[in-house]
Scaffold this active site. Structure first.
Site, PDB file in Angstrom:
ATOM      1  CB  SER A  43      -0.961   0.017   1.182  1.00 61.76           C
ATOM      2  OG  SER A  43      -0.276   0.237   2.382  1.00 61.76           O
ATOM      3  CE  LYS A  91      -3.063   2.195   4.598  1.00 63.45           C
ATOM      4  NZ  LYS A  91      -2.545   1.190   3.722  1.00 63.45           N
TER       5      LYS A  91
END
Length: 183
Positions: A43, A91
């Site tokens: 990711s 993230k």
């Protein structure tokens, strides 16, 4: 022989007393200052784990820098997953409270990030479980900010905040005007 038993007891006492000092100090450091974490998955590619599944980056997560929820756009942060509190995810911060963002598949095409929240996304959009899936994230879930890549040695570096040009907020909270109230 009795001298050796006294000698062993002396070292055992020193070890035990050192242990009872070292454990609380270590726990305090890990809880308040910083700790290391292995980044798994695709990711955050290409920023983290650029080689894919062949190796995982290990990052230093600075807990001290987020103690007052001070983060900026572009920071890579660790948060407690809003969907699974047993899991932490890493993230990039795309938008801060008050910012307007164009989403990538969220239920609303445009979102104003509410007060006390962040909009986070993975760098590899097609392979990321992020705010586009679950919406803005509460600042209370913020766990740490990735400050350095510490493993593998070939990737040792400081992590600088950056946002891809196409993911910058449409209007950030510091640019609000009276017209924004109509949105």
């Amino acid at each position: 022989m009795a001298q050796q038993a006294g000698f062993g007891r002396k070292y055992f006492k020193a070890f035990v007393s050192g242990f009872f000092v070292a454990v609380p100090v270590t726990v305090t450091i890990l809880d308040r200052l910083a700790y290391v974490a292995r980044v798994e998955g695709a990711s955050m590619q290409p920023s983290l784990n650029p080689d894919g599944g062949s190796s995982s980056d290990v990052v230093l997560l600075n807990r001290w820098s987020v103690r007052n929820y001070r983060v900026q756009r572009g920071d890579i942060v660790s948060i407690v997953s809003p969907k699974n509190p047993q899991q932490k995810i890493i993230k990039r911060v795309i938008a801060l409270e008050g910012d307007f963002i164009r989403t990538l598949g969220y239920k609303n095409r445009y979102v104003r990030v509410p007060d006390g929240h962040l909009w986070i996304e993975g760098d590899h959009h097609g392979h990321s479980f992020d705010s586009n899936s679950f919406g803005p994230v509460s600042l209370g879930l913020l766990h740490g900010r990735a400050s350095h890549i510490i493993w593998p040695p070939s990737r040792w570096q400081r992590i600088e905040p950056s946002i891809p040009t196409d993911r910058k907020p449409l209007l950030n909270g510091s640019q609000k005007s009276s017209e924004d109230e109509d949105l």
